[in-house]
Design a protein around this motif. Sequence first.
Motif, PDB file in Angstrom:
ATOM      1  N   LYS A 203      58.188  79.853  49.439  1.00 49.85           N
ATOM      2  CA  LYS A 203      56.963  79.042  49.291  1.00 49.85           C
ATOM      3  C   LYS A 203      57.054  77.740  50.080  1.00 49.85           C
ATOM      4  O   LYS A 203      56.139  77.368  50.828  1.00 49.85           O
ATOM      5  N   TYR A 204      58.184  77.048  49.955  1.00 54.97           N
ATOM      6  CA  TYR A 204      58.311  75.742  50.611  1.00 54.97           C
ATOM      7  C   TYR A 204      58.530  75.876  52.118  1.00 54.97           C
ATOM      8  O   TYR A 204      58.111  74.995  52.883  1.00 54.97           O
ATOM      9  N   GLU A 207      54.994  76.442  53.489  1.00 51.56           N
ATOM     10  CA  GLU A 207      54.219  75.195  53.474  1.00 51.56           C
ATOM     11  C   GLU A 207      54.696  74.247  54.576  1.00 51.56           C
ATOM     12  O   GLU A 207      53.891  73.608  55.265  1.00 51.56           O
ATOM     13  N   GLU A 210      53.481  75.031  58.042  1.00 52.42           N
ATOM     14  CA  GLU A 210      52.060  74.722  58.284  1.00 52.42           C
ATOM     15  C   GLU A 210      51.812  73.232  58.511  1.00 52.42           C
ATOM     16  O   GLU A 210      50.724  72.835  58.924  1.00 52.42           O
ATOM     17  N   ASP A 211      52.822  72.406  58.250  1.00 50.84           N
ATOM     18  CA  ASP A 211      52.670  70.959  58.400  1.00 50.84           C
ATOM     19  C   ASP A 211      53.021  70.556  59.831  1.00 50.84           C
ATOM     20  O   ASP A 211      54.185  70.584  60.228  1.00 50.84           O
ATOM     21  N   ASN A 225      60.074  67.375  49.538  1.00 54.04           N
ATOM     22  CA  ASN A 225      58.894  68.077  49.007  1.00 54.04           C
ATOM     23  C   ASN A 225      59.172  68.665  47.624  1.00 54.04           C
ATOM     24  O   ASN A 225      58.300  68.674  46.747  1.00 54.04           O
TER      25      ASN A 225
END
Length: 402
Positions: A203-204, A207, A210-211, A225
Motif C-alpha cells: 500500500k505505501y 502511494e 504516485e507522489d 508516511n
Amino acid sequence: MAKEMIAMLLAGGQGSRLYALTEKLAKPAVPFGGKYRIIDFPISNCVNSGIDTVGVLTQYQPLVLNEYIGNGQPWDLDRLYGGIHVLPPYQKASGSDWYKGTANAIYQNISFIERYDPEYVIILSGDQICKQDYNEFLEFHKAKGAEFSVAVMEVPWDEASRFGLMVTDENDKITEFQEKPKNPKSNLASMGIYIFNWDILKKYLEEDEEDPNSENDFGNNIIPNLLRDNRKMYAHRFSGYWKDVGTISSLWEANMEVLDPENSGIDLFDDEWKVYSRNSGMNGHKIGENAVVENSMITDGCRINGGVKHSVLFAGVKVEEGAVVEDAVIMGGTTIKAGAVVKHCIIAENVTVGENAVVGAMPTEDEKGVATIGANVNVGAGAKIGPNAMVRNDVKDGEEQW
C-alpha cells in the motif's frame, strides 16, 4: 504455496566512499575477512534464519555480484520454488527502469514478491557486516502486533547525530523518526533492516510511487508516511555485531575486528552461525600473535596459536598456545591443547590431544616409527603416546601407550 516471509536485499549500492575498491565493483561484492564478500553476511543470515526466498536488487556494476551469486548453490538457495534471484532494474513499457531510490527498487519488484504471497517481507542492506537472527526479529514483530518493525542499535550519544534515529516509548513503539538530527532525542540508530506486513508495504509503496515529489526512499518517505498515519511501528533492539562498512576506515576496522572475536563480537569460526561463501565451506585460517609456523601446509579453518614446524594441517585444526607440532600430519577438526607436544606422527580426524600430552617423538637410529592416532580419539591430559604406538581408543589422563 505461500511463504511466511521473504527477503529483499538491497545490493545496488555504488559505495563511492570506498573509492578505488568500488570503481569496478558494487559495494556488496567487496571482499571481506579473507574469503568472503560483504553480501555473504545478509545471505547467510537468511539461510541461518530459515528464509529460503531472497531477491537481490542489483544496479551499480553488477557483473561480479551476479556471477558470484550464480544459482545460490553455496548458500543452499538453488531451489525450484524460492531460492535466490538477482533482480536488476529492467525497462517496462511504461518507461521507468533505473531504480530511483530504495523504495522504488522494491516497488519495481512487487510482481516478484507476489509470486510467493508472503505475510511478511524483510528488507535488508547488502553493505553491512552483521550476524543477526531474522527469525528472532520476526517473533518480536509478531508479538508486538506490528505492521512495521525496524532493527535498531544503541550508539554512543555523541555519535547519534550521524544516524537515522528511532524515538520510542517504554514499549518500544516508535513515536518519532529523526534523520541525522543536530539534537538527538534518542540513541537508537536504525540499522536499515525492516520487517513489514506485506499488505502494508505494498500500500505505501504504491502511494509513494504516485507522489511526484517523493525521493522514493524508505528513510525519507515511507517511514515518515507510516508515522503520519499512526501505524503500529516498533523498534527491535539488536545487541550483536553490526557495522556499516561504507568507508575505507570502517572496512579496515571490521577486517581488523575479525582477528579479535572475543572483544569485537564478530566470530567467523562460529559453527552455530556459519557465514557461507562461494569459496570452500570453511573459514580462512588464523595464526595468532605468539604462533610460530615454519615450512608447513596450513589449510582453511585452522587456528594456530602454538608452534608448527614441517607439518601438514588439514581443515579446521586448532593448535593452542604453548603446543608444539613438528613433522606431523594432523587431519581435519583435530585440537592440540595447550602445552601438548606432537612429533613425527599421524593424527586422524576429530581427535583431541589433551594439555601437556606427548604424542610421538623425532626418530632416532633405533626408533623410526610413526605414532598414529585413529579418528575421534581423546588423548587425556599428560598422557604419553610412544613413537611406534597405534592408538584406536581413548587414552586416560596421564596414561602411557607404547
